[in-house]
Design an enzyme around this catalytic site. Sequence first.
Site, mmCIF file in Angstrom:
data_model
loop_
_atom_site.group_PDB
_atom_site.id
_atom_site.type_symbol
_atom_site.label_atom_id
_atom_site.label_comp_id
_atom_site.label_asym_id
_atom_site.label_seq_id
_atom_site.Cartn_x
_atom_site.Cartn_y
_atom_site.Cartn_z
ATOM 1 N N GLN A 23 0.794 -1.331 0.247
ATOM 2 C CA GLN A 23 -0.062 0.078 0.307
ATOM 3 C C GLN A 23 1.206 1.167 -0.140
ATOM 4 O O GLN A 23 1.962 1.119 0.733
ATOM 5 C CB GLN A 23 -0.909 -0.049 1.325
ATOM 6 C CG GLN A 23 -1.872 0.983 1.035
ATOM 7 C CD GLN A 23 -3.174 1.566 2.288
ATOM 8 O OE1 GLN A 23 -2.615 1.421 3.639
ATOM 9 N NE2 GLN A 23 -4.229 0.691 2.580
ATOM 10 N N CYS A 53 -6.841 6.778 4.768
ATOM 11 C CA CYS A 53 -5.968 6.926 6.075
ATOM 12 C C CYS A 53 -6.577 8.322 6.251
ATOM 13 O O CYS A 53 -6.468 9.581 5.593
ATOM 14 C CB CYS A 53 -4.380 7.309 6.051
ATOM 15 S SG CYS A 53 -3.788 7.386 7.942
ATOM 16 N N ASN A 164 -15.652 -3.292 3.354
ATOM 17 C CA ASN A 164 -14.625 -2.456 4.650
ATOM 18 C C ASN A 164 -15.203 -2.137 5.943
ATOM 19 O O ASN A 164 -16.164 -1.228 5.827
ATOM 20 C CB ASN A 164 -12.931 -2.655 4.507
ATOM 21 C CG ASN A 164 -12.178 -1.810 5.433
ATOM 22 O OD1 ASN A 164 -11.685 -0.808 5.465
ATOM 23 N ND2 ASN A 164 -11.356 -3.439 6.083
#
Length: 279
Positions: A23, A53, A164
């Site tokens: 990632q 993030c 997710n």
Amino acid sequence: AVLFGDQNELLKFNECEHPLAIQLGGNDPIKLGDSAIISEAYGYDEINLNIGCPSYKVQNGEFGAVLMKNPKLVALCIKSIKDKVKIPVSVKCRIGVDDMNEDKDLSAFIKEVSESGCKVFIVHARKAWLKGLSPKENRNIPPINYHRVYRLKEEFPDLEIIINGGLETIEEGLEHIKYVDGVMMGRKVYKNPYQLIKVDNLFYGLPKIIKSRKEVFLELIPYIIQQKNSGEKTQLITRHFMGLIKGNQFAKKIRTHLANLNFSDKPEEALYQIANQLY
């Protein structure tokens, strides 16, 4: 970090870890493309771009979740990566950030980025609130909206949509898989990795695996010893084993053994003693 840091320390892995994705985080198409080239050369099987993030450090660098507000730039980053490597490229994102519209703006983001060549999106089914919440709070406080991810698959049937966020058990994944292409579990599977033993049977109809925690750990011992003999700190491996011993009546004793392993004259013997306390 990939371009200017210690590449070997950052990128090294063991061959047994394949298939393995890396990632990357960033907002410069050229630098991301160059980082992707290096990652592919190291043997990674997939490049994933982090657009999810919410940490303050990442925000200050103007990458991660804040990039959801700039789909044109994300599309340029993806195109640059796609042009530089042959391995698959995916995006990890949220359903939005701050005051973004979860319906209109998310659809526009996915459309723009997918047209640059990305066909796989891993979607955390909650917004990121970049102001007022810590990264930890951003994993729990913004309301979860699984149905928005389901609708995303309906809107873009040719894309691979993986859901997710907030999944507690492998069994919950079976419910989601009715509406999307895949499921990503993070913290709960890290805290209780033993539940992964159910995946092949529940998702793929393969025979049940009958394997105790002890058997799992016994298979890990040769790897730990090999890594220790090559100069690695065993704690970098054994600290990730804590979830497997949670609930064990000897858990405290096992943690002590694992913590002292680096200083043991007979690490292999100590590891087999730990295995004998598992069931």
